[in-house]
Design a protein around this motif. Sequence first.
Motif, mmCIF file in Angstrom:
data_model
loop_
_atom_site.group_PDB
_atom_site.id
_atom_site.type_symbol
_atom_site.label_atom_id
_atom_site.label_comp_id
_atom_site.label_asym_id
_atom_site.label_seq_id
_atom_site.Cartn_x
_atom_site.Cartn_y
_atom_site.Cartn_z
ATOM 1 N N SER A 30 0.815 -1.219 0.000
ATOM 2 C CA SER A 30 0.000 0.000 0.000
ATOM 3 C C SER A 30 0.848 1.267 0.000
ATOM 4 O O SER A 30 0.356 2.335 -0.371
ATOM 5 N N MET A 31 2.099 1.176 0.382
ATOM 6 C CA MET A 31 2.971 2.351 0.437
ATOM 7 C C MET A 31 3.617 2.661 -0.905
ATOM 8 O O MET A 31 4.127 3.758 -1.109
ATOM 9 N N TYR A 32 3.587 1.705 -1.815
ATOM 10 C CA TYR A 32 4.318 1.823 -3.058
ATOM 11 C C TYR A 32 3.472 2.389 -4.191
ATOM 12 O O TYR A 32 2.293 2.058 -4.328
ATOM 13 N N SER A 33 4.101 3.215 -5.014
ATOM 14 C CA SER A 33 3.549 3.542 -6.318
ATOM 15 C C SER A 33 3.826 2.366 -7.244
ATOM 16 O O SER A 33 4.943 1.846 -7.269
ATOM 17 N N MET A 34 2.820 1.975 -7.997
ATOM 18 C CA MET A 34 2.958 0.822 -8.886
ATOM 19 C C MET A 34 2.851 1.276 -10.336
ATOM 20 O O MET A 34 2.117 2.217 -10.662
ATOM 21 N N GLY A 35 3.579 0.594 -11.196
ATOM 22 C CA GLY A 35 3.542 0.974 -12.591
ATOM 23 C C GLY A 35 3.658 -0.222 -13.510
ATOM 24 O O GLY A 35 4.121 -1.287 -13.103
ATOM 25 N N SER A 52 -0.450 5.827 -7.963
ATOM 26 C CA SER A 52 0.223 6.165 -6.714
ATOM 27 C C SER A 52 -0.394 5.405 -5.542
ATOM 28 O O SER A 52 -1.447 4.763 -5.688
ATOM 29 N N SER A 53 0.236 5.540 -4.391
ATOM 30 C CA SER A 53 -0.321 4.908 -3.198
ATOM 31 C C SER A 53 -1.699 5.487 -2.871
ATOM 32 O O SER A 53 -2.537 4.803 -2.284
ATOM 33 N N GLY A 54 -1.938 6.710 -3.283
ATOM 34 C CA GLY A 54 -3.230 7.344 -3.040
ATOM 35 C C GLY A 54 -4.254 7.118 -4.130
ATOM 36 O O GLY A 54 -5.404 7.560 -4.006
ATOM 37 N N ILE A 69 -5.307 1.291 -15.348
ATOM 38 C CA ILE A 69 -4.536 0.697 -14.260
ATOM 39 C C ILE A 69 -5.357 0.794 -12.978
ATOM 40 O O ILE A 69 -6.056 1.795 -12.738
ATOM 41 N N SER A 70 -5.272 -0.242 -12.153
ATOM 42 C CA SER A 70 -5.968 -0.241 -10.867
ATOM 43 C C SER A 70 -5.163 -1.074 -9.880
ATOM 44 O O SER A 70 -4.265 -1.820 -10.266
ATOM 45 N N ARG A 71 -5.501 -0.926 -8.602
ATOM 46 C CA ARG A 71 -4.804 -1.693 -7.582
ATOM 47 C C ARG A 71 -5.783 -2.171 -6.525
ATOM 48 O O ARG A 71 -6.789 -1.509 -6.260
ATOM 49 N N ASP A 72 -5.456 -3.313 -5.943
ATOM 50 C CA ASP A 72 -6.219 -3.866 -4.831
ATOM 51 C C ASP A 72 -5.233 -4.096 -3.693
ATOM 52 O O ASP A 72 -4.496 -5.086 -3.698
ATOM 53 N N ARG A 98 7.655 1.278 -6.686
ATOM 54 C CA ARG A 98 8.602 2.331 -6.314
ATOM 55 C C ARG A 98 8.153 3.018 -5.031
ATOM 56 O O ARG A 98 6.997 3.380 -4.891
ATOM 57 N N TRP A 99 9.135 3.186 -4.117
ATOM 58 C CA TRP A 99 8.877 3.955 -2.890
ATOM 59 C C TRP A 99 10.182 4.545 -2.416
ATOM 60 O O TRP A 99 11.132 3.810 -2.149
ATOM 61 N N GLU A 100 10.266 5.828 -2.383
ATOM 62 C CA GLU A 100 11.492 6.557 -2.029
ATOM 63 C C GLU A 100 12.633 6.021 -2.913
ATOM 64 O O GLU A 100 12.564 6.110 -4.136
ATOM 65 N N LEU A 101 13.684 5.490 -2.339
ATOM 66 C CA LEU A 101 14.812 5.015 -3.149
ATOM 67 C C LEU A 101 14.669 3.562 -3.588
ATOM 68 O O LEU A 101 15.499 3.057 -4.343
#
Length: 115
Positions: A30-35, A52-54, A69-72, A98-101
Motif C-alpha cells: 500500500s505504500m508503493y507507487s505501482m507501474g 500512486s499509493s493514493g 490501471i488499478s490496484r487492490d 517504487r517507494w522513495e529510493l
Amino acid sequence: QVQFVESGGGLVPPGGSLRLSCAASGIIFSMYSMGWYRQAPGKQRDLVASISSGGSTNYLDSVKGRFTISRDNAKNTVYLQMNSLKPEDTAVYYCSARWELANFWGQGTQVTVSS
C-alpha cells in the motif's frame, strides 16, 4: 524477499483485450507507487501507466482511453486492463514498484497483438 508474479499476457488479435495482473510479496504494498512498463525489441522501456499509493493515475498518451490501471491493496495486486489493442502494443510488459529510493521489477509478461 521481494517477489512479483505477473500473469495475463498472451496472443490477441487487433481490437482484443487482455488483463495483466501483478501480485507482490515482501513489500508493504500500500505504500508503493505501482507501474506498468513495456519494452518492444530494439526499443527503450517506456512507462505505460502508473498508480500512486493514493490512487492517482498517469498514462502514456498512446494508451489513454484504452488502458486502465488499478490496484487492490487487500490482495497486494496491481492490474492493467488493456482494451482495443493494436499491433504497436506488442511488447514485454513489466510490473514495477517504487517507494522513495526502493525500486523493484517483475520478470515481465509477453503481450503480442497480431491477426
